[in-house]
Design an enzyme around this catalytic site. Structure first.
Site, short mmCIF file in Angstrom:
data_model
loop_
_atom_site.label_atom_id
_atom_site.label_comp_id
_atom_site.label_asym_id
_atom_site.label_seq_id
_atom_site.Cartn_x
_atom_site.Cartn_y
_atom_site.Cartn_z
N HIS A 261 4.07 11.06 -5.70
CA HIS A 261 4.15 10.05 -6.71
C HIS A 261 3.31 9.06 -6.11
O HIS A 261 2.38 8.26 -6.87
CB HIS A 261 5.90 9.52 -6.84
CG HIS A 261 5.88 8.48 -7.82
ND1 HIS A 261 6.34 8.44 -9.07
CD2 HIS A 261 5.75 7.30 -7.37
CE1 HIS A 261 6.39 7.51 -9.30
NE2 HIS A 261 6.06 6.34 -8.54
N GLU A 262 3.60 8.52 -4.75
CA GLU A 262 2.88 7.18 -4.40
C GLU A 262 1.73 7.56 -4.13
O GLU A 262 0.49 6.89 -4.16
CB GLU A 262 3.57 6.84 -2.91
CG GLU A 262 4.84 6.64 -3.09
CD GLU A 262 5.20 5.34 -4.18
OE1 GLU A 262 4.41 4.66 -4.63
OE2 GLU A 262 6.65 5.52 -4.59
N HIS A 265 -0.45 6.83 -7.34
CA HIS A 265 -0.59 5.24 -7.11
C HIS A 265 -1.75 4.79 -6.25
O HIS A 265 -2.71 4.23 -6.61
CB HIS A 265 0.58 4.39 -6.62
CG HIS A 265 1.82 4.33 -7.57
ND1 HIS A 265 1.60 3.93 -8.88
CD2 HIS A 265 3.13 4.56 -7.49
CE1 HIS A 265 2.84 3.85 -9.43
NE2 HIS A 265 3.57 4.16 -8.69
N GLU A 291 1.99 3.29 -13.38
CA GLU A 291 3.04 4.33 -13.40
C GLU A 291 2.73 5.31 -13.92
O GLU A 291 3.12 6.61 -13.45
CB GLU A 291 4.38 3.71 -13.76
CG GLU A 291 5.78 4.36 -13.41
CD GLU A 291 6.17 4.60 -12.03
OE1 GLU A 291 5.40 3.62 -11.29
OE2 GLU A 291 6.95 5.27 -11.66
#
Ligand code: CO
Length: 493
Positions: A261-262, A265, A291
């Site tokens: 997920h990160e 980003h 997001e």
């Protein structure tokens, strides 16, 4: 010097000072000892206050007016639009309110650290009433300056251009089909046999796996790091991005998927345009778009069968073989749907319900339709209606579970679900352009995904306002039909 160039010089200066603020915050969240907290907060507030004062400098209004009349190209106009926006927002909120908010939210957040584990809603409420009072005041100031409704003015801080009328339509659509879909999927999954991976998995081995996956996803370790933090986050600047995760020895997938997920980003930040260093046009577009990049990695790509097939041998090479690592089983384990109380642990299908309930409550709170003491009853009612989960009397894992409200952050929650809807829309495009997508993903070739995101989103920075960015990228404005089609295909297909 032209007025525009003078504005650019100031923007660059603020960007440099923000760079240092960012790393003061990252240090605090990763390695700062507890006693450092107070002095760090003071130092950061000092710099934050100085930046706020400078952004509202009356001389800036003159420069902005002068720059408007100068001959600028399209990119310069877009940059000027973003500089103007920053000035307008800073001008709307008085210094004294910013200072009171910093103090009130720091007190509320510090109290929350102890009140949450103690299930102490009444104690929390004592500090929280002041946070809400100041947030309403901030919303009113922003509303007066923009002509928007108070909650919309707060929403606009995180997702410029999106209004609650649009969210009502999007979330109304989701409310119509999501609870039924959750039920259907649960019925179907109830007879499935799923093996859970058996730990313990040492933090060192997990870290090595996380790094290997980040490398395959194209994270540039010459321009970033992987560290440990209590709450995973991604922060930093384009050429120094810090991804953090946390480790539970019983469950490596938690850390791995937080890392994926990160990394989404992080790749957005690493891929931002380089033509305008330190200028707002080169910054990420919005929190919802940000997001959409993390969820494109974690959910759209990360939970595809083909990605799990790619992942399985890599997992076995780090922890040794297990029956649970067989791709079919691993995929069933990762896509298990189970309504529960905690937002950050929620699965892909249940997550939007957590967001919609927070949206309903925070909007009513900011608009003055409810008071802070009304929150628990509303929370219980919505959790029951949307997810069939009983939260009565459990504040700890109910309305006290997040820090957002304690920190005075209202209007941010919708961005999580906007991101999920956008991410499904991006993948509908990626799929169309690359029909052989899955066979490439199995072999670890993510170029079709990364290439599309880079071209359509990362390299665009803040050049376009959100609606235009979305339409240029995908050929249409935000459309939840792609999200629904994606969920039905993955969970009922
Ligand atoms: Co995120």
């Amino acid at each position: 010097m032209s007025a525009y160039l003078e504005l650019c010089r100031q923007a660059k200066r603020h960007h440099n000072l923000r760079h240092l603020l960012t790393f003061a915050a990252i240090d605090r969240a990763t390695v700062m000892p507890p006693k450092g907290g107070e002095a760090r907060a003071e130092a950061m507030a000092e710099l934050e206050g100085m930046l706020h004062r400078e952004s509202r400098d009356p001389a800036m209004a003159d420069l902005l007016r002068a720059a408007e009349a100068e001959p600028l190209d399209a990119a310069e106009r877009a940059n000027l639009r973003e500089i103007q926006r920053g000035h307008r927002l800073a001008l709307a909120v008085p210094d004294s309110l910013v200072e009171s908010r910093v103090r009130a939210t720091a007190r509320c957040e510090a109290g929350w650290q102890l009140q949450r584990p103690a299930n102490d809603w009444q104690g929390f409420l004592e500090n929280f009433r002041e946070v809400v009072r100041l947030a309403r005041s901030e919303a009113r100031h922003l509303a007066d300056a923009s002509g928007l409704a108070p909650y919309d003015a707060m929403l606009d801080l995180y997702e410029p251009g999106v209004r609650s009328a649009e969210l009502d339509l999007l979330f109304g659509d989701l409310r119509g089909w999501l609870p039924g879909l959750v039920q259907k999927v649960r019925d179907r999954q109830s007879s499935e046999r799923v093996l859970a991976p058996a730990g313990p998995f040492t933090a060192e081995a997990q870290r090595a796996l996380n790094r290997a996956v980040m490398e395959r996803l194209g994270f540039d370790f010459e321009a970033g790091r992987l560290d440990t933090a209590v709450h995973p986050f991604c922060g930093g600047v384009q050429d120094d991005i810090r991804v953090t995760t946390r480790y539970r020895e019983a469950d490596f997938l938690h850390s791995l998927y937080a890392t994926i997920h990160e990394t989404g980003h992080a790749r957005y930040e690493q891929g931002l345009p380089r033509e305008w260093p330190g200028q707002p046009i080169a910054l990420p577009r919005s929190m919802g778009i940000h997001e959409s990049q993390s969820l494109a990695f974690e959910l759209q790509l990360g939970l595809r069968k083909s990605f799990v097939e790619f992942l399985a041998p890599l997992i076995a090479s780090h922890f040794g073989p297990q029956d649970a690592f067989e791709p079919e089983n691993l995929h069933r384990h990762l896509t298990r749907v189970a309504p529960d109380k905690i937002r950050v642990d929620a699965d892909e299908l249940c997550y939007p319900a957590h967001v919609m309930l927070r949206y309903t409550i925070e909007r009513a709170l900011i608009e003055g339709e409810i008071e802070p003491e009304d929150i628990p009853a509303l929370w219980d009612e919505q959790m029951r209606d949307l997810l069939g989960v009983d939260t009565r009397g459990d504040y700890r894992d109910g309305c006290l579970q997040d820090t957002h409200w304690a920190e005075g952050v209202f209007g941010y929650f919708p961005c999580y679900t906007l991101g999920a809807i956008y991410a499904a829309q991006w993948f509908a495009c990626i799929q169309r352009e690359a029909p052989e997508l899955d066979s490439r993903i199995v072999s670890g070739d993510f170029s079709a995904v990364v290439g599309w995101l880079d071209r359509a989103i990362w390299s665009q920075g803040s050049r376009w306002e959100t609606r235009e960015l979305v339409t240029r990228a995908s050929g249409e404005p935000i459309n939840p039909a792609h999200f629904r089609a994606h969920l039905e295909a993955r969970y009922l297909g």
